[in-house]
Motif scaffolding. Structure first.
Motif, PDB file in Angstrom:
ATOM      1  N   ILE A   1       0.830  -1.204   0.000  1.00  0.00           N
ATOM      2  CA  ILE A   1       0.000   0.000   0.000  1.00  0.00           C
ATOM      3  C   ILE A   1       0.869   1.261   0.000  1.00  0.00           C
ATOM      4  N   GLU A   2       1.976   1.211   0.748  1.00  0.00           N
ATOM      5  CA  GLU A   2       2.894   2.356   0.771  1.00  0.00           C
ATOM      6  C   GLU A   2       3.405   2.677  -0.638  1.00  0.00           C
ATOM      7  N   GLU A   3       3.740   1.622  -1.372  1.00  0.00           N
ATOM      8  CA  GLU A   3       4.232   1.812  -2.741  1.00  0.00           C
ATOM      9  C   GLU A   3       3.116   2.304  -3.669  1.00  0.00           C
TER      10      GLU A   3
ATOM     11  N   ALA B   1       0.443   6.509  -6.787  1.00  0.00           N
ATOM     12  CA  ALA B   1      -0.809   7.253  -6.976  1.00  0.00           C
ATOM     13  C   ALA B   1      -0.547   8.760  -6.960  1.00  0.00           C
ATOM     14  N   TYR B   2       0.266   9.218  -6.006  1.00  0.00           N
ATOM     15  CA  TYR B   2       0.580  10.648  -5.935  1.00  0.00           C
ATOM     16  C   TYR B   2       1.277  11.125  -7.208  1.00  0.00           C
ATOM     17  N   LYS B   3       2.206  10.306  -7.691  1.00  0.00           N
ATOM     18  CA  LYS B   3       2.926  10.695  -8.914  1.00  0.00           C
ATOM     19  C   LYS B   3       1.969  10.796 -10.094  1.00  0.00           C
ATOM     20  N   LEU B   4       1.104   9.791 -10.226  1.00  0.00           N
ATOM     21  CA  LEU B   4       0.168   9.775 -11.359  1.00  0.00           C
ATOM     22  C   LEU B   4      -0.821  10.932 -11.268  1.00  0.00           C
ATOM     23  N   LEU B   5      -1.287  11.206 -10.043  1.00  0.00           N
ATOM     24  CA  LEU B   5      -2.237  12.310  -9.882  1.00  0.00           C
ATOM     25  C   LEU B   5      -1.580  13.649 -10.216  1.00  0.00           C
ATOM     26  N   GLU B   6      -0.283  13.772  -9.900  1.00  0.00           N
ATOM     27  CA  GLU B   6       0.427  15.011 -10.282  1.00  0.00           C
ATOM     28  C   GLU B   6       0.489  15.152 -11.797  1.00  0.00           C
ATOM     29  N   LEU B   7       0.819  14.052 -12.458  1.00  0.00           N
ATOM     30  CA  LEU B   7       0.909  14.103 -13.925  1.00  0.00           C
ATOM     31  C   LEU B   7      -0.448  14.420 -14.537  1.00  0.00           C
ATOM     32  N   ILE B   8      -1.489  13.810 -13.990  1.00  0.00           N
ATOM     33  CA  ILE B   8      -2.834  14.059 -14.524  1.00  0.00           C
ATOM     34  C   ILE B   8      -3.245  15.511 -14.270  1.00  0.00           C
ATOM     35  N   ALA B   9      -2.941  16.013 -13.067  1.00  0.00           N
ATOM     36  CA  ALA B   9      -3.257  17.413 -12.763  1.00  0.00           C
ATOM     37  C   ALA B   9      -2.560  18.334 -13.758  1.00  0.00           C
ATOM     38  N   MET B  10      -1.265  18.092 -13.985  1.00  0.00           N
ATOM     39  CA  MET B  10      -0.527  18.953 -14.930  1.00  0.00           C
ATOM     40  C   MET B  10      -1.123  18.860 -16.323  1.00  0.00           C
ATOM     41  N   SER B  11      -1.566  17.651 -16.695  1.00  0.00           N
ATOM     42  CA  SER B  11      -2.115  17.495 -18.050  1.00  0.00           C
ATOM     43  C   SER B  11      -3.423  18.259 -18.218  1.00  0.00           C
TER      44      SER B  11
ATOM     45  N   PHE C   1      -4.647  17.700  -6.393  1.00  0.00           N
ATOM     46  CA  PHE C   1      -5.536  16.645  -5.866  1.00  0.00           C
ATOM     47  C   PHE C   1      -5.161  16.166  -4.465  1.00  0.00           C
ATOM     48  N   GLU C   2      -3.999  16.639  -3.987  1.00  0.00           N
ATOM     49  CA  GLU C   2      -3.502  16.113  -2.711  1.00  0.00           C
ATOM     50  C   GLU C   2      -4.440  16.369  -1.534  1.00  0.00           C
ATOM     51  N   GLU C   3      -5.057  17.549  -1.529  1.00  0.00           N
ATOM     52  CA  GLU C   3      -5.916  17.911  -0.393  1.00  0.00           C
ATOM     53  C   GLU C   3      -7.047  16.896  -0.154  1.00  0.00           C
ATOM     54  N   PHE C   4      -7.467  16.233  -1.225  1.00  0.00           N
ATOM     55  CA  PHE C   4      -8.593  15.298  -1.089  1.00  0.00           C
ATOM     56  C   PHE C   4      -8.182  13.964  -0.469  1.00  0.00           C
TER      57      PHE C   4
ATOM     58  N   HIS D   1     -18.633  -2.179 -15.597  1.00  0.00           N
ATOM     59  CA  HIS D   1     -18.777  -1.159 -14.549  1.00  0.00           C
ATOM     60  C   HIS D   1     -17.732  -0.070 -14.770  1.00  0.00           C
ATOM     61  N   LYS D   2     -17.879   1.023 -14.040  1.00  0.00           N
ATOM     62  CA  LYS D   2     -16.861   2.069 -14.003  1.00  0.00           C
ATOM     63  C   LYS D   2     -16.387   2.152 -12.568  1.00  0.00           C
ATOM     64  N   ASP D   3     -15.121   2.465 -12.357  1.00  0.00           N
ATOM     65  CA  ASP D   3     -14.635   2.581 -10.984  1.00  0.00           C
ATOM     66  C   ASP D   3     -15.073   3.932 -10.429  1.00  0.00           C
ATOM     67  N   PRO D   4     -15.533   3.972  -9.177  1.00  0.00           N
ATOM     68  CA  PRO D   4     -16.129   5.206  -8.650  1.00  0.00           C
ATOM     69  C   PRO D   4     -15.147   6.280  -8.197  1.00  0.00           C
ATOM     70  N   GLY D   5     -13.891   5.912  -7.905  1.00  0.00           N
ATOM     71  CA  GLY D   5     -12.935   6.888  -7.388  1.00  0.00           C
ATOM     72  C   GLY D   5     -12.281   7.694  -8.492  1.00  0.00           C
ATOM     73  N   PRO D   6     -11.235   8.466  -8.171  1.00  0.00           N
ATOM     74  CA  PRO D   6     -10.528   9.197  -9.215  1.00  0.00           C
ATOM     75  C   PRO D   6      -9.573   8.329 -10.033  1.00  0.00           C
ATOM     76  N   LEU D   7      -8.962   7.311  -9.401  1.00  0.00           N
ATOM     77  CA  LEU D   7      -7.874   6.598 -10.069  1.00  0.00           C
ATOM     78  C   LEU D   7      -7.783   5.168  -9.551  1.00  0.00           C
ATOM     79  N   THR D   8      -7.471   4.221 -10.448  1.00  0.00           N
ATOM     80  CA  THR D   8      -7.236   2.834 -10.037  1.00  0.00           C
ATOM     81  C   THR D   8      -5.900   2.382 -10.609  1.00  0.00           C
ATOM     82  N   ILE D   9      -5.134   1.650  -9.799  1.00  0.00           N
ATOM     83  CA  ILE D   9      -3.841   1.105 -10.230  1.00  0.00           C
ATOM     84  C   ILE D   9      -3.952  -0.416 -10.130  1.00  0.00           C
ATOM     85  N   LEU D  10      -3.939  -1.099 -11.267  1.00  0.00           N
ATOM     86  CA  LEU D  10      -4.215  -2.540 -11.268  1.00  0.00           C
ATOM     87  C   LEU D  10      -3.015  -3.379 -11.700  1.00  0.00           C
ATOM     88  N   ALA D  11      -2.754  -4.426 -10.912  1.00  0.00           N
ATOM     89  CA  ALA D  11      -1.771  -5.438 -11.317  1.00  0.00           C
ATOM     90  C   ALA D  11      -2.561  -6.655 -11.780  1.00  0.00           C
TER      91      ALA D  11
END
Ligand code: OGA
Ligand code: NI
Length: 354
Positions: free
Chosen positions: A164-166, A171-181, A189-192, A220-230
């Motif tokens: 989860i730590e990883e 997630a933070y890195k991806l959200l930063e990239l998405i925010a910049m895009s 998005f960090e505040e949320f 279905h669609k995922d309800p949150g902002p972002l999903t990281i799947l292995a």
């Protein structure tokens, strides 16, 4: 899961999988090394942001490599997951989800009122995770969810926590990239995520004798902002093609060793005021092979008011959604996912401004 298929698993004819799906062009594969190497060049980052932006716009799904998550850790969790699910049902049920917390084991999830051919183990990223007690808007009471602690396999909890730590870092890195895009402040998005309700799910899809009738997870669609799947090397995840006209077209996401599959979900769609749409996906089952996957669902704090971001709306592009409270939405979903109901469960289109 006997010889005659239990009707609860049977999809309506129009939603049944197409077993002879042709391999179309796959979802974009994006190399994250510009943000995982030590001295990234600004132009490489700029190119990466562009790539992410167009993947979010055109597909809603992409895969990433050179993401910085140690392969050895992923393998450790995959092995632990296999061991956990290989136990008897009786042993797995010792850590079943219950009234006080939905984390733990269960095998009766429904997507759109059809039972999924799978079993899962959910583990919360934050302990405790604070959520509303009920979905009633007028009820201010909260409840604290905690995790189950399976005694087998050895150090299951420790491995999950490390993973989860990883996931959080990625997630933070991806959200930063998405925010910049989207032209936003990188850390917008960090505040949320301060008291986030994120969780990791271990999915096990047993072999299914009825791959033409049932699905591992229904569309279905995922309800949150972002999903990281292995996903493992069996395959079965399908993504609905955007921009198609009448014909529903599903694209198989071919497994790429050690890559993660990223998708934007409903909350990103609302935040971006429809610039990045949440895309439907589903999981096919396999008559011979079992399949394992591990999604990490990035979910915001329960008291987050989800609404189009001010920076992304204006007179010509007014907000397309009414605000809604994430925690209430989440509890609504939890209440409906575990039993067959007569109506559609809560969806973001219910908040759409006509
Ligand atoms: C999910 C999901 C995909 C998979 O659990 O929401 O879409 O490949 N899973 O298991
Ligand atoms: Ni999903």
């Amino acid at each position: 899961m006997g010889v005659e298929i239990d009707q609860a698993f049977v999809q309506d004819p129009q939603h049944r999988p197409n077993l002879s799906i042709t391999k179309a062009q796959g979802i974009p594969l994006i190399d994250l090394s510009p943000i995982t190497t030590t001295n990234p060049s600004p132009s490489a980052i700029e190119a990466l942001v562009k790539e992410i932006g167009s993947a979010c716009k055109e597909w809603g799904f992409f895969q990433v490599t050179n993401h910085g998550v140690p392969l050895s850790l992923r393998e450790k969790l995959e092995e632990a997951s296999k061991k956990f699910f290989a136990q008897s049902l009786e042993d797995k049920k010792k850590v079943s989800r219950d009234e006080t917390s939905p984390s733990g084991y269960y095998d009766t999830e429904h997507t759109k009122n059809v039972r999924d051919w799978k079993e899962v183990f959910d583990f919360l990223a934050k302990e405790p995770t604070i959520v509303p007690l009920t979905s009633n808007e007028l009820d201010d009471r909260i409840i604290r969810w905690t995790n189950k602690s399976p005694t087998y396999p050895h150090n299951f909890r420790g491995i999950l926590e490390e993973y989860i730590e990883e996931m959080e870092k990625l997630a933070y890195k991806l959200l930063e990239l998405i925010a910049m895009s989207l032209g936003l402040e990188a850390r917008r998005f960090e505040e949320f995520l301060k008291d986030q309700t994120s969780f990791v799910r271990l999915n096990h899809y047993p072999p299914c004798p009825y791959p033409h009738l049932a699905l591992g997870v229904g569309r279905h669609k995922d309800p949150g902002p972002l999903t990281i799947l292995a996903q493992d090397d069996v395959g079965g995840l399908e993504v609905k093609l955007k921009h198609n006209t009448d014909l529903e077209q599903w694209v198989r996401v071919e497994p790429t060793p050690n890559a993660y599959i990223i998708n934007v979900g409903d909350i990103m769609q609302v935040w971006s005021n429809d610039a990045y749409e949440s895309v439907e996906h589903r999981v096919m089952v396999n008559s011979e092979k079992e399949r394992f996957s591990i999604p990490y669902f990035v979910f915001p704090a329960h008291d987050t008011e989800v609404k189009p971001l001010e920076e992304l709306t204006n007179e010509n592009n007014p907000p397309k959604y009414r605000p809604y409270k994430w925690g209430k939405f989440l509890i609504h979903r939890k209440d409906s996912n575990f039993q067959k109901q007569n109506e559609e469960n809560i969806q973001i289109h219910h908040f759409k401004i006509a």
